[in-house]
Scaffold this motif. Structure first.
Motif, PDB file in Angstrom:
ATOM      1  N   GLY A  42       0.748  -1.257   0.000  1.00  0.00           N
ATOM      2  CA  GLY A  42       0.000   0.000   0.000  1.00  0.00           C
ATOM      3  C   GLY A  42       0.770   1.295   0.000  1.00  0.00           C
ATOM      4  N   VAL A  43       2.100   1.273  -0.125  1.00  0.00           N
ATOM      5  CA  VAL A  43       2.800   2.567  -0.175  1.00  0.00           C
ATOM      6  C   VAL A  43       2.849   3.079  -1.621  1.00  0.00           C
ATOM      7  CG1 VAL A  43       4.127   2.282   1.948  1.00  0.00           C
ATOM      8  CG2 VAL A  43       5.062   1.428  -0.234  1.00  0.00           C
ATOM      9  N   ASN A 185       3.302   5.299   4.980  1.00  0.00           N
ATOM     10  CA  ASN A 185       2.450   6.420   4.559  1.00  0.00           C
ATOM     11  C   ASN A 185       2.199   7.375   5.729  1.00  0.00           C
ATOM     12  OD1 ASN A 185       2.215   5.216   2.068  1.00  0.00           O
ATOM     13  ND2 ASN A 185       0.215   4.302   2.488  1.00  0.00           N
ATOM     14  N   LEU A 186       2.218   8.659   5.423  1.00  0.00           N
ATOM     15  CA  LEU A 186       2.001   9.690   6.451  1.00  0.00           C
ATOM     16  C   LEU A 186       1.095  10.776   5.868  1.00  0.00           C
ATOM     17  CD1 LEU A 186       5.735  10.081   7.564  1.00  0.00           C
ATOM     18  CD2 LEU A 186       3.888   9.175   8.987  1.00  0.00           C
ATOM     19  N   MET A 216       7.026   8.104   3.356  1.00  0.00           N
ATOM     20  CA  MET A 216       8.419   8.288   3.731  1.00  0.00           C
ATOM     21  C   MET A 216       9.183   7.045   3.292  1.00  0.00           C
ATOM     22  SD  MET A 216      10.096   8.467   7.568  1.00  0.00           S
ATOM     23  CE  MET A 216       9.733  10.172   7.959  1.00  0.00           C
ATOM     24  N   PHE A 217      10.351   7.231   2.641  1.00  0.00           N
ATOM     25  CA  PHE A 217      11.231   6.070   2.449  1.00  0.00           C
ATOM     26  C   PHE A 217      12.530   6.320   3.184  1.00  0.00           C
ATOM     27  CE2 PHE A 217      12.199   8.616  -1.410  1.00  0.00           C
ATOM     28  CZ  PHE A 217      13.585   8.668  -1.364  1.00  0.00           C
ATOM     29  N   GLN A 250      10.688  13.773  14.231  1.00  0.00           N
ATOM     30  CA  GLN A 250       9.339  14.135  14.694  1.00  0.00           C
ATOM     31  C   GLN A 250       8.266  13.434  13.841  1.00  0.00           C
ATOM     32  OE1 GLN A 250       9.278  18.355  14.651  1.00  0.00           O
ATOM     33  NE2 GLN A 250       7.510  18.495  16.010  1.00  0.00           N
ATOM     34  N   LEU A 251       8.486  13.453  12.515  1.00  0.00           N
ATOM     35  CA  LEU A 251       7.539  12.748  11.641  1.00  0.00           C
ATOM     36  C   LEU A 251       7.506  11.263  11.997  1.00  0.00           C
ATOM     37  CD1 LEU A 251       8.172  14.048   7.997  1.00  0.00           C
ATOM     38  CD2 LEU A 251       6.048  14.216   9.304  1.00  0.00           C
ATOM     39  N   GLY A 252       8.680  10.744  12.329  1.00  0.00           N
ATOM     40  CA  GLY A 252       8.813   9.316  12.633  1.00  0.00           C
ATOM     41  C   GLY A 252       7.954   8.879  13.809  1.00  0.00           C
ATOM     42  N   GLU A 253       7.604   9.809  14.677  1.00  0.00           N
ATOM     43  CA  GLU A 253       6.773   9.428  15.828  1.00  0.00           C
ATOM     44  C   GLU A 253       5.404   8.906  15.384  1.00  0.00           C
ATOM     45  OE1 GLU A 253       6.752  12.789  18.475  1.00  0.00           O
ATOM     46  OE2 GLU A 253       8.945  12.717  18.646  1.00  0.00           O
ATOM     47  N   GLN A 254       5.033   9.246  14.141  1.00  0.00           N
ATOM     48  CA  GLN A 254       3.730   8.761  13.626  1.00  0.00           C
ATOM     49  C   GLN A 254       3.819   7.338  13.072  1.00  0.00           C
ATOM     50  OE1 GLN A 254       1.570  11.819  11.207  1.00  0.00           O
ATOM     51  NE2 GLN A 254       3.400  13.047  11.579  1.00  0.00           N
TER      52      GLN A 254
END
Ligand SMILES: Cc1cc2nc3c(=O)[nH]c(=O)nc-3n(C[C@H](O)[C@H](O)[C@H](O)COP(=O)(O)OP(=O)(O)OC[C@H]3O[C@@H](n4cnc5c(N)ncnc54)[C@H](O)[C@@H]3O)c2cc1C
Length: 371
Positions: A42-43, A185-186, A216-217, A250-254
């Protein structure tokens, strides 16, 4: 040649593109796909200007763009998160975006719907058991015990191609490169309108792929090709971001859902000899699987499909058409595989470091040339 009976083995991006291109030339096309669910993870995927042009040539551009998110630049960041360049990507179709990001399921739907609307027959959960090319036809025995007879058979069955093993057992074999890619996916932040590439010991990219989503990759060194259990994949991916810019951490926390993480070891293969034997030919990753450092693997498969259909139309014999197709495709595909691998080796410290900015500009120049 017109009205050939053609079997395509493998209904991924390359096989589906070939089905569309060949149906548009009036050939009868049967596609077989090993996976009974025809599943696609699904990415998303980056499709650059040459693919936008190719989608126009396949006659699917509007549906493709409707399902995608267009953007016109690549932005390069250094490890502390500072943007050092915004490289404009060339537009190859007047009035349309240069590049797009698109969800892989969305891309598959556009291609599969078009191929089937054009009359390609798709058979799922099926592979090839036997192939017998007598010079005039190829008799195929399928894994369910059924059989068929075709003028041409095309293997679009990916990096571990069964057909490559059957017709070119002496060809190069896929090699693990030492790197892997993690994807997730974000939500896409407002104003994010470019492919963003963060250089550093851990390479990170953010790719817009729809109005609301980006993916994100994360490219990492993975010596020994370790197996990561599905349970804990999200934490493992977050852990890979430990040395990245604060914005990325910070994005990675999701990244919290193990099932949403797509982890893939990177393999490559370039078949340097023939891409066919008799009436059986290969395309896409089956003959030139590249690492994704230049975001062109699927693009090369789509272009292969168009050139293959053109050469089958132009030539009087199947064998000469398959040879002409390989002749037109080899240099560009070899460039993509080798230039991508050079970036990979530079990142692993087993080759000279490659300037991403320069490599991206050079790649755009190469793929902008007509196919
Ligand atoms: C981490 C990663 C990121 C990437 N990112 C990008 C990107 O951003 N942009 C880009 O252009 N490319 C990218 N690529 C490359 C791209 O995914 C491939 O180049 C592309 O999918 C190749 O298409 P294909 O149709 O040749 O093979 P595949 O996509 O592998 O499709 C092969 C199909 O054949 C089927 N099959 C296999 N064996 C058989 C058999 N024996 N019988 C019947 N069916 C069979 C499979 O189930 C599959 O459906 C990336 C690759 C990786 C690993």
């Amino acid at each position: 040649m017109d009205s050939l009976d053609i079997l395509i083995v493998g209904a991924g991006i390359g096989g589906l593109s070939a089905a569309i291109a060949l149906r548009r030339k009036g050939h009868a096309v049967t596609l077989i796909e090993r996976d009974p669910q025809w599943s696609v993870y699904g990415v998303g995927i980056i499709q650059q200007a040459n693919v936008v042009r190719a989608m126009q040539q396949l006659g699917v551009l509007d549906a493709f763009l409707d399902a995608a998110c267009g953007f016109d630049a690549v932005e390069i960041f250094i490890p502390d998160g500072t943007k050092i360049a915004r490289i404009p990507a060339p537009r190859l179709v007047e009035g349309k975006p240069a590049n797009v990001g698109i969800g892989r399921p969305a891309l598959q739907k556009v291609l599969a719907d078009t191929a089937q609307t054009l009359g390609a027959i798709v058979r799922l959960g099926l592979t090839v058991a036997t192939l017998d090319d007598d010079g005039a036809r190829v008799d195929v025995g399928f894994s369910d015990g059924s059989a068929g007879s075709y003028d041409v058979v095309i293997g679009a069955d990916g990096v571990y191609s069964q057909l490559r093993g059957m017709i070119l057992p002496e060809a190069e074999q896929p090699q693990y490169t030492g790197q892997a890619v993690w994807r997730y996916n974000l939500p896409r932040p407002a104003g994010h309108d470019a492919l963003q590439v963060f250089n550093g010991p851990t390479g990170v990219g953010l790719v817009p792929m729809s109005k609301d989503l980006m993916y994100m990759f994360v490219t990492t060194s993975e010596p020994g090709n370790p197996l990561y259990p599905r349970d804990g994949l999200a934490a493992a991916m977050r852990g890979k971001l430990a040395n990245c810019a604060p914005f990325i951490r910070q994005l990675g926390e999701q990244i919290t859902d193990d099932a949403g993480v797509v982890y893939r070891p990177l393999e490559e293969v370039l078949v340097t000899g023939a891409w066919s034997r008799g009436r059986i030919g290969l395309l896409g990753d089956a003959v030139h699987a590249t690492t994704p450092h230049l975001g062109q693997g699927a693009g090369m498969a789509v272009e292969d499909a168009i050139v293959l259909a053109e050469e089958l139309e132009r030539n009087d014999g199947v064998e000469s058409a398959l040879a002409a197709y390989r002749e037109r495709r080899f240099a560009r595909c070899a460039y993509i595989v080798r230039a991508s691998l050079a970036i990979c080796h530079g990142q692993l410290g087993i080759g000279p470091a490659v300037d991403n900015h320069r490599a991206t500009g050079e790649m755009f120049a190469v793929v902008s040339q007509p196919i």
